[in-house]
Design a protein around this motif. Structure first.
Motif, PDB file in Angstrom:
ATOM      1  N   GLY A 118     -17.381   4.598  -8.880  1.00  0.00           N
ATOM      2  CA  GLY A 118     -16.286   4.938  -9.767  1.00  0.00           C
ATOM      3  C   GLY A 118     -16.383   4.200 -11.083  1.00  0.00           C
ATOM      4  N   VAL A 119     -15.443   4.526 -11.988  1.00  0.00           N
ATOM      5  CA  VAL A 119     -15.474   3.950 -13.324  1.00  0.00           C
ATOM      6  C   VAL A 119     -15.308   2.437 -13.283  1.00  0.00           C
ATOM      7  CG1 VAL A 119     -14.207   3.837 -15.500  1.00  0.00           C
ATOM      8  CG2 VAL A 119     -14.697   6.043 -14.467  1.00  0.00           C
ATOM      9  N   GLY A 120     -14.412   1.934 -12.445  1.00  0.00           N
ATOM     10  CA  GLY A 120     -14.197   0.494 -12.380  1.00  0.00           C
ATOM     11  C   GLY A 120     -15.428  -0.260 -11.945  1.00  0.00           C
ATOM     12  N   ALA A 121     -16.117   0.248 -10.926  1.00  0.00           N
ATOM     13  CA  ALA A 121     -17.339  -0.398 -10.458  1.00  0.00           C
ATOM     14  C   ALA A 121     -18.423  -0.363 -11.531  1.00  0.00           C
ATOM     15  CB  ALA A 121     -17.833   0.276  -9.183  1.00  0.00           C
ATOM     16  N   ARG A 122     -18.518   0.739 -12.256  1.00  0.00           N
ATOM     17  CA  ARG A 122     -19.509   0.824 -13.334  1.00  0.00           C
ATOM     18  C   ARG A 122     -19.188  -0.173 -14.452  1.00  0.00           C
ATOM     19  NH1 ARG A 122     -20.479   7.384 -14.153  1.00  0.00           N
ATOM     20  NH2 ARG A 122     -20.106   7.962 -11.988  1.00  0.00           N
ATOM     21  N   GLN A 123     -17.898  -0.317 -14.758  1.00  0.00           N
ATOM     22  CA  GLN A 123     -17.511  -1.270 -15.785  1.00  0.00           C
ATOM     23  C   GLN A 123     -17.896  -2.688 -15.402  1.00  0.00           C
ATOM     24  OE1 GLN A 123     -17.038  -2.071 -18.865  1.00  0.00           O
ATOM     25  NE2 GLN A 123     -15.069  -1.064 -19.218  1.00  0.00           N
ATOM     26  N   ALA A 175     -10.206  -1.918 -19.313  1.00  0.00           N
ATOM     27  CA  ALA A 175      -9.453  -0.672 -19.148  1.00  0.00           C
ATOM     28  C   ALA A 175      -9.187  -0.328 -17.693  1.00  0.00           C
ATOM     29  CB  ALA A 175     -10.186   0.475 -19.838  1.00  0.00           C
ATOM     30  N   VAL A 176     -10.096  -0.669 -16.789  1.00  0.00           N
ATOM     31  CA  VAL A 176      -9.917  -0.262 -15.396  1.00  0.00           C
ATOM     32  C   VAL A 176      -9.907  -1.462 -14.455  1.00  0.00           C
ATOM     33  CG1 VAL A 176     -10.871   2.052 -15.670  1.00  0.00           C
ATOM     34  CG2 VAL A 176     -12.414   0.145 -15.263  1.00  0.00           C
ATOM     35  N   LEU A 177      -9.538  -2.639 -14.970  1.00  0.00           N
ATOM     36  CA  LEU A 177      -9.499  -3.843 -14.146  1.00  0.00           C
ATOM     37  C   LEU A 177      -8.064  -4.164 -13.746  1.00  0.00           C
ATOM     38  CD1 LEU A 177     -11.990  -6.169 -16.065  1.00  0.00           C
ATOM     39  CD2 LEU A 177     -12.476  -4.588 -14.189  1.00  0.00           C
ATOM     40  N   ILE A 203     -20.334  -3.595 -13.471  1.00  0.00           N
ATOM     41  CA  ILE A 203     -21.788  -3.733 -13.582  1.00  0.00           C
ATOM     42  C   ILE A 203     -22.194  -3.891 -15.040  1.00  0.00           C
ATOM     43  CG2 ILE A 203     -23.974  -2.487 -13.287  1.00  0.00           C
ATOM     44  CD1 ILE A 203     -22.768  -1.327 -10.704  1.00  0.00           C
ATOM     45  N   GLU A 204     -21.539  -3.155 -15.948  1.00  0.00           N
ATOM     46  CA  GLU A 204     -21.839  -3.283 -17.377  1.00  0.00           C
ATOM     47  C   GLU A 204     -21.595  -4.713 -17.860  1.00  0.00           C
ATOM     48  OE1 GLU A 204     -23.110  -1.524 -19.710  1.00  0.00           O
ATOM     49  OE2 GLU A 204     -22.706   0.609 -19.493  1.00  0.00           O
ATOM     50  N   ILE A 205     -20.449  -5.279 -17.489  1.00  0.00           N
ATOM     51  CA  ILE A 205     -20.116  -6.630 -17.931  1.00  0.00           C
ATOM     52  C   ILE A 205     -21.088  -7.646 -17.336  1.00  0.00           C
ATOM     53  CG2 ILE A 205     -18.347  -8.436 -17.843  1.00  0.00           C
ATOM     54  CD1 ILE A 205     -16.251  -6.170 -17.849  1.00  0.00           C
ATOM     55  N   LEU A 206     -21.373  -7.500 -16.056  1.00  0.00           N
ATOM     56  CA  LEU A 206     -22.306  -8.406 -15.397  1.00  0.00           C
ATOM     57  C   LEU A 206     -23.688  -8.304 -16.023  1.00  0.00           C
ATOM     58  CD1 LEU A 206     -22.911 -10.382 -13.103  1.00  0.00           C
ATOM     59  CD2 LEU A 206     -23.254  -8.419 -11.596  1.00  0.00           C
ATOM     60  N   VAL A 240     -28.110 -10.244 -29.095  1.00  0.00           N
ATOM     61  CA  VAL A 240     -26.887  -9.434 -29.189  1.00  0.00           C
ATOM     62  C   VAL A 240     -26.831  -8.483 -27.997  1.00  0.00           C
ATOM     63  CG1 VAL A 240     -25.575  -7.785 -30.573  1.00  0.00           C
ATOM     64  CG2 VAL A 240     -26.952  -9.541 -31.707  1.00  0.00           C
ATOM     65  N   ALA A 241     -25.726  -8.496 -27.268  1.00  0.00           N
ATOM     66  CA  ALA A 241     -25.536  -7.595 -26.127  1.00  0.00           C
ATOM     67  C   ALA A 241     -24.204  -6.883 -26.278  1.00  0.00           C
ATOM     68  CB  ALA A 241     -25.564  -8.370 -24.813  1.00  0.00           C
ATOM     69  N   MET A 242     -24.142  -5.649 -25.784  1.00  0.00           N
ATOM     70  CA  MET A 242     -22.915  -4.860 -25.906  1.00  0.00           C
ATOM     71  C   MET A 242     -22.548  -4.227 -24.575  1.00  0.00           C
ATOM     72  SD  MET A 242     -21.946  -1.813 -28.597  1.00  0.00           S
ATOM     73  CE  MET A 242     -20.315  -1.036 -28.542  1.00  0.00           C
ATOM     74  N   VAL A 243     -21.272  -4.342 -24.234  1.00  0.00           N
ATOM     75  CA  VAL A 243     -20.700  -3.625 -23.092  1.00  0.00           C
ATOM     76  C   VAL A 243     -19.952  -2.425 -23.658  1.00  0.00           C
ATOM     77  CG1 VAL A 243     -19.068  -3.719 -21.181  1.00  0.00           C
ATOM     78  CG2 VAL A 243     -20.499  -5.700 -21.695  1.00  0.00           C
TER      79      VAL A 243
END
Length: 555
Positions: A143-148, A170-172, A150-153, A81-84
């Motif tokens: 920024g938030v988009g870059a962090r998002q 949200a930020v794509l 990385i989270e998904i990856l 189980v993984a969560m973003v």
């Protein structure tokens, strides 16, 4: 068929608040299951229980058909189980690659070094997912988009049987959303069950196989997505077509936006009106040429040739813009192209290295990262509201704050923004992400008499709250903005002698930009590129946004 994950009769409380009450939920292998509800309905709580981050007070959890007792994220990860997360779970001092490797045990050798070839694997996976991000910079600098991204990856770098995504789009940019959904379909096709927590109804209906709606901690609907409409989902979420937002705004759900405002925007709410009335009774110190009707007309703010550097790179490159009273200037762009720096300059918290910035004396600022920049989680709602009020003469008693007045205004803010909390004494850290965003937006509306800088102001908000915040932004600008090119709305004059503030709306949400903005520009690697009116559409702006991320030369 054995369920990929199942909750049976789950209840979870936070003090006197019951976030989930006797909820059943089932995720099938290879299914994309949309999880919807208002802010505070229990969506993130449900996801965090499945991710092992919260333990239910009652009920049971199954993974792969087996009852399990998840006590930590490590327990859940061991079961696939993984969560973003909506609020990022990255180590700020680590680089993007280090965060990805840290999350995936197979990335390491016995000596504590990254396994040979793992970096190339991460880069290849990022290209495949169209989630390219800066892997070598510390996450704190991104920024938030870059962090998002990385989270998904990070979550998709290893085998998962259950993937939980909390507001991943949200930020794509629109093209990135399409690419992500294509990836999710491929991942689901390999047998992974995916829970997609989201607020954009059109996005959920476009990708989900089934949808579940939570309302005030209870499951009220589970249906095949193909049988549902956006309007039907919105009604299930709010318990009626109008809901609480209908007291002030007429809600119409439309494809592409999830929610739009209609006619009849009411006058300012009691929190704003109360603050304005109190301020009117106090001695005023107005800067020359700013804010009051009757003065010479002119821009609210101007930037001329502004350049900002960090290390050896230029975050802003010769940016010039004018913000006019009563105007909403929309600035789109994939995060990491200079929007955060531009917002900081416009908010007066960062000085240009070159050029000039002429700003009003008070600027409301809704930051893109409410957790890091918008709130102090250990402070109460009252104390967080005080950040907007402490400089106003009406809320001072000599060197002291009038805490009784601040508390009254904070209570009005909660009612006006429909903040779900026991009282204004609740700490910000106990609120759901959407309710935190409501507090930040409502507070900054209180100090936006001259200018508002709003970065992704509806990020993480449900349909009802999105309508309310967008309507308030349009109202601040002097009346309803032109929500569509085909049906222009006549602007009504301001209700007071003061000229309306200028508003800079910075967002990766093109629906938001196109719904509210009078002018549009795109940030392209530190430069501000105006978008001609005949190019004000999702495809043209989205391509420009995505081209900026991929390194194409700006037009």
């Amino acid at each position: 068929m054995t369920a990929a994950a199942r909750l049976r009769g789950v209840t979870r409380r936070f003090g006197a608040v019951t976030a989930l009450r006797d909820v059943d939920f089932e995720l099938a292998p290879g299914e994309i299951h949309g999880l919807l509800g208002e802010n505070g309905a229990g969506k993130t709580t449900l996801a965090r229980i499945l991710a092992g981050l919260l333990v239910p007070h009652a009920g049971g959890t199954e993974i792969g058909g087996r009852p399990v007792a998840l006590r930590s994220a490590r327990d859940a990860r061991a079961l696939g189980v993984a969560m973003v997360h909506q609020h990022f779970s990255l180590v700020p001092r680590f680089t993007g690659f280090e965060n990805i490797a840290l999350f995936n045990g197979g990335a390491w050798t016995g000596r504590g070094a990254a396994a040979p070839g793992y970096r190339a694997l991460a880069e290849a996976r990022a290209r495949e997912l169209r989630l390219e991000a800066e892997l070598d910079a510390p996450v704190a600098e991104l920024g938030v988009g870059a962090r998002q991204r990385i989270e998904i990856l990070k979550a998709l770098m290893s085998e998962t049987g259950v993937l939980l995504l909390d507001e991943p789009t949200a930020v794509l940019a629109p093209q990135e959303v399409d690419g992500l959904f294509a990836v999710l379909r491929r991942v689901a096709g390999d047998g992974t069950g995916i829970v997609l927590v989201a607020h954009k109804l059109d996005e959920v209906l476009a990708v989900a196989d089934r949808v579940t709606v939570l309302r005030r901690g209870r499951r009220v609907l589970t249906e095949e997505a193909a049988t549902m409409s956006a309007a039907g989902l919105a009604e299930a979420m709010v318990g009626g077509a109008g809901g609480a937002a209908g007291r002030r705004h007429r809600v119409t759900v439309e494809a592409g936006t999830g929610a739009r405002t209609g006619e009849g925007v009411d006058p300012p709410g009691e929190a704003m009106a109360g603050a304005a009335a109190a301020e009117a009774k106090a001695p005023q110190e107005q800067p020359l040429g700013i804010g009051l009707g009757g003065l010479e007309p002119g821009p609210v703010a101007t930037l001329e040739g502004v350049t900002v550097r960090s290390g050896g790179s230029r975050l802003l490159r010769d940016v010039s813009l004018t913000v006019l009273p009563g105007e909403i200037l929309g600035i789109a762009g994939v995060d990491g192209n200079g929007q955060r720096t531009l917002a900081a300059v416009l908010a007066g918290i960062r000085a240009p290295d070159e050029g000039t910035a002429t700003l009003p004396s008070e600027v409301g600022w809704i930051p893109q990262d409410r957790g890091e920049e918008g709130l102090v989680n250990d402070f109460t709602i009252i104390e967080n509201a005080a950040f907007a009020l402490h400089g106003k003469a009406a809320y001072r008693r000599g060197p002291w704050l009038d805490w009784a007045g601040v508390e009254k205004t904070a209570g009005s803010l909660m009612r006006e923004m429909d903040v779900r909390a026991e009282s204004p004494d609740a700490t910000a850290g106990t609120l759901s992400g959407g309710n935190q965003q409501r507090v930040v937006a409502g507070r900054e509306f209180l100090r936006s008499a001259e200018m508002l800088v709003a970065e992704s102001p509806t990020r993480g908000l449900d349909v009802k709250a999105t309508v309310a915040v967008r309507a308030r932004i349009a109202e601040l600008a002097g009346g309803p903005a032109a929500a569509s090119r085909e049906h222009q709305t006549t602007r009504r004059p301001p209700a007071t002698p003061k000229r309306p503030p200028g508003i800079v709306l910075i967002s990766a949400d093109l629906d938001e930009i196109l719904e509210l903005s009078h002018r549009v520009a795109v940030m392209v690697r530190g430069r501000l590129v105006p978008v001609p009116p005949d190019k004000h559409d999702r495809t043209a702006i989205g391509e420009l946004m995505l081209g900026a991320q991929q390194g194409d030369a700006p037009p």
